[in-house]
Design a protein around this motif. Sequence first.
Motif, PDB file in Angstrom:
ATOM      1  N   GLU A  57      -8.557   1.847  -2.504  1.00 20.78           N
ATOM      2  CA  GLU A  57      -9.390   0.787  -2.128  1.00 20.78           C
ATOM      3  C   GLU A  57     -10.734   0.958  -1.932  1.00 20.78           C
ATOM      4  O   GLU A  57     -11.562  -0.002  -2.002  1.00 20.78           O
ATOM      5  CB  GLU A  57      -8.831  -0.141  -0.731  1.00 20.78           C
ATOM      6  CG  GLU A  57      -9.107   0.891   0.290  1.00 20.78           C
ATOM      7  CD  GLU A  57      -8.184   2.067   0.635  1.00 20.78           C
ATOM      8  OE1 GLU A  57      -7.962   2.385   2.036  1.00 20.78           O
ATOM      9  OE2 GLU A  57      -7.215   2.348  -0.208  1.00 20.78           O
ATOM     10  N   LEU A  93      -5.573  -0.507   7.500  1.00 18.76           N
ATOM     11  CA  LEU A  93      -4.803  -1.246   6.701  1.00 18.76           C
ATOM     12  C   LEU A  93      -4.784  -2.651   6.760  1.00 18.76           C
ATOM     13  O   LEU A  93      -4.938  -3.441   6.059  1.00 18.76           O
ATOM     14  CB  LEU A  93      -3.457  -0.557   6.456  1.00 18.76           C
ATOM     15  CG  LEU A  93      -3.498   0.875   5.938  1.00 18.76           C
ATOM     16  CD1 LEU A  93      -1.990   1.336   5.966  1.00 18.76           C
ATOM     17  CD2 LEU A  93      -4.062   0.972   4.629  1.00 18.76           C
ATOM     18  N   LEU A 151      -1.342  -1.176  -4.174  1.00 26.67           N
ATOM     19  CA  LEU A 151      -2.309  -0.318  -4.232  1.00 26.67           C
ATOM     20  C   LEU A 151      -1.916   1.114  -3.801  1.00 26.67           C
ATOM     21  O   LEU A 151      -0.827   1.432  -2.911  1.00 26.67           O
ATOM     22  CB  LEU A 151      -3.223  -0.674  -3.028  1.00 26.67           C
ATOM     23  CG  LEU A 151      -4.536  -1.779  -3.363  1.00 26.67           C
ATOM     24  CD1 LEU A 151      -3.551  -3.158  -3.744  1.00 26.67           C
ATOM     25  CD2 LEU A 151      -5.280  -1.978  -1.988  1.00 26.67           C
ATOM     26  N   ILE A 165       3.515  -1.529   4.030  1.00 26.16           N
ATOM     27  CA  ILE A 165       3.380  -0.009   3.544  1.00 26.16           C
ATOM     28  C   ILE A 165       4.415   0.421   2.812  1.00 26.16           C
ATOM     29  O   ILE A 165       5.552   0.089   3.524  1.00 26.16           O
ATOM     30  CB  ILE A 165       2.660   0.850   4.771  1.00 26.16           C
ATOM     31  CG1 ILE A 165       3.647   0.839   5.981  1.00 26.16           C
ATOM     32  CG2 ILE A 165       1.081   0.540   5.113  1.00 26.16           C
ATOM     33  CD1 ILE A 165       3.155   1.914   6.960  1.00 26.16           C
ATOM     34  N   MET A 208      -2.625   4.602  -2.086  1.00 21.36           N
ATOM     35  CA  MET A 208      -3.724   5.205  -1.064  1.00 21.36           C
ATOM     36  C   MET A 208      -4.908   5.762  -1.446  1.00 21.36           C
ATOM     37  O   MET A 208      -5.022   6.578  -2.560  1.00 21.36           O
ATOM     38  CB  MET A 208      -2.801   6.270  -0.137  1.00 21.36           C
ATOM     39  CG  MET A 208      -2.620   7.543  -0.831  1.00 21.36           C
ATOM     40  SD  MET A 208      -1.882   8.697   0.241  1.00 21.36           S
ATOM     41  CE  MET A 208      -1.852  10.248  -0.778  1.00 21.36           C
ATOM     42  N   ILE A 240      -3.472  -5.439   3.898  1.00 26.42           N
ATOM     43  CA  ILE A 240      -2.261  -5.061   3.705  1.00 26.42           C
ATOM     44  C   ILE A 240      -1.195  -5.700   4.527  1.00 26.42           C
ATOM     45  O   ILE A 240      -1.423  -5.914   5.546  1.00 26.42           O
ATOM     46  CB  ILE A 240      -2.317  -3.381   3.847  1.00 26.42           C
ATOM     47  CG1 ILE A 240      -3.380  -2.735   2.666  1.00 26.42           C
ATOM     48  CG2 ILE A 240      -1.039  -2.743   3.461  1.00 26.42           C
ATOM     49  CD1 ILE A 240      -3.248  -3.140   1.200  1.00 26.42           C
ATOM     50  N   TYR A 295       0.845  -1.103  -0.121  1.00 28.52           N
ATOM     51  CA  TYR A 295      -0.051   0.114   0.110  1.00 28.52           C
ATOM     52  C   TYR A 295       1.026   1.169   0.059  1.00 28.52           C
ATOM     53  O   TYR A 295       1.728   1.778   1.113  1.00 28.52           O
ATOM     54  CB  TYR A 295      -0.913  -0.056   1.194  1.00 28.52           C
ATOM     55  CG  TYR A 295      -1.899   0.942   1.416  1.00 28.52           C
ATOM     56  CD1 TYR A 295      -3.281   0.600   0.828  1.00 28.52           C
ATOM     57  CD2 TYR A 295      -1.860   2.368   1.732  1.00 28.52           C
ATOM     58  CE1 TYR A 295      -4.395   1.535   1.034  1.00 28.52           C
ATOM     59  CE2 TYR A 295      -2.930   3.077   2.035  1.00 28.52           C
ATOM     60  CZ  TYR A 295      -4.170   2.787   1.391  1.00 28.52           C
ATOM     61  OH  TYR A 295      -5.045   3.677   1.709  1.00 28.52           O
TER      62      TYR A 295
END
Length: 609
Positions: free
Chosen positions: A435, A139, A430, A147, A432, A144, A116
């Motif tokens: 999603e 998250l 992904l 990060i 931010m 996730i 993420y």
Amino acid sequence: MNNTYLPIGASLDKNGQCTFCVWAPTCSSVSVVVNASPEVTWPMVKDEAGYWCVKVDHVTPGMQYRYKLNDDLLRPDPASRWQPEGVHGPSAVVDKNFNWTDSAWQGIELADMIIYELHTGTFSPEGNFQGIIARLDHLQSLGITAIELMPIAQFPGHHNWGYDGVYPFAIHNAYGTTAELKQLVNEAHQRGIAVILDVVYNHAGPEGNYLPDFGPYFSDKYKLFWGQSVNFDGAWCDGVRNFFIQNALLWLDEFHIDALRLDAVHAIFDSSALHIMEELTEQVRLLEQRTKKRKILIAEFDLNNPRYITPVEKGGFGMDAQWVDEFHHALHAVITGERSGYYEDFGGLELLAKSLQTSYVYTGQFSVHRKRYFGKEPVDTLYNQCIAFVQNHDQVGNRLLGDRISTTLSPEALKLAAATLLLSPHVPLLFMGEEYGEKNPFQFFTSHSDPELIKNLVEGRRKEFAAFNWEGEVPNPQDEAIFNQSKLSWKLNEVPGLMDLYQYLIAFRKKRPALRNFRRNDAVRNITIQNNVLQFERHGNYDALTICLNFGREAQSLQLEQSGLKIFDSSDKKWEGPGSLAPEVVQPAQAFSINPYSALVFEQTNSNQ
């Protein structure tokens, strides 16, 4: 360079003694000037490699200092750990102690990563590390497992993407302290989330860059879009190489960070017998052995050159993974219809199919956009060495208005894009807000103080993106409103059903053996294209899935060669879709329908595997 650890910067011991060490090989004298009242100056001693060092007693955390060069220039520390007054102010000594509670954490493998990407300043209303910590539970519940922080090194002004950083060792002062970054890493590890840090070793920002005053950090040998290239292979390059290697080890070791994403490694030029990327990999492997924790290096570049991620014994640099822009380009061109700029090389499902099969789309054929033959097949690599995405900071932020695909695509098309990524054999990333279908833009923003620089910046962006033929004025990145409107809205139901679908597919990806096979020879099989439908199979560990992706505006009739049990349909009512058209069980050669802009997954029930 030998493998001796050469510490740089200010290192404070528990007894209050601080060792200051700076590389300045061409200076005739260097002193530490402590910003006390009155100022106290400590002459430093130079060694044969050009490092000036001195030990100073009675130093406390927060003490500010500069270096005096040649009895004249006062400059901040190139390896400063803290710039309380910004890029032009003095450096400050930091306390490195922290009460870690993550001793059981071993790091995670690329195969287990759901990444993420986020920008610290716009991810939360707080715009700092505490704002990220407050949303780690979100998250974690999404699924996730890593990060990725956009660059956090000290940059000029309050807000910036981070690629204009000029103090690689210092955390941007608006984001938080060294202790707060360590707290973020510690808290993430408690939730089973790895931390990836984006670092920039190919250039330095234009404002506050005092490195040339200390030594030959830069070279005119190679021409860069951003300015001078970093001196990795000229006279005095050993000190430069050490500077960046120590920076990488700082984050991975002292801060317990799990991986580094190295920005634009294609702009790192090095003709040395031992390329800087190979040397860095070597040092990180030694750190892994010492700490018994997994540390990962991810290269970002767009040259379709597998050398960076090929093992050293096979002639590569041995890095772990790379970003793959061409999966994004192929998917974006198909699902949006855009064909300007670099998208002119894409469009058509056969190119998306090529990306699913070989990660790179261009593996030696002629590129219209580049006007040359381009790329090479990534043999001797695995799919989980390739990181793919539907959106990222570049692909959103480098659009004229920073518009996300959620502002132009239908909810069903957004779900199809998500399914294409998460069912692909690549490691998914992904961006931010993706999603839940974030509608706020992510634009390019800066807060420089030099008027000439600001003018050149806007003009440079206009030229850089001329090939896209975007209409309208280039937004002024200095405008405070540009930064503020780039913050996430956190409207988690922005696109109904989307976040639930992401959550489901991430969990599905983690548990299905067919989606956990990353071997190039058998993970993806039997790709076919018919009437805007891309169909392929995923195989692994006696599990076999048939995946059907309809990129057309009309429903299509399909048949399967294997009997299948339907286990996912992105158009299902549970995801707020129109409802599935496909039966629960499909027999070979039995016709069935797939909705427009939708993804179907069948479990093969008579597979030999």
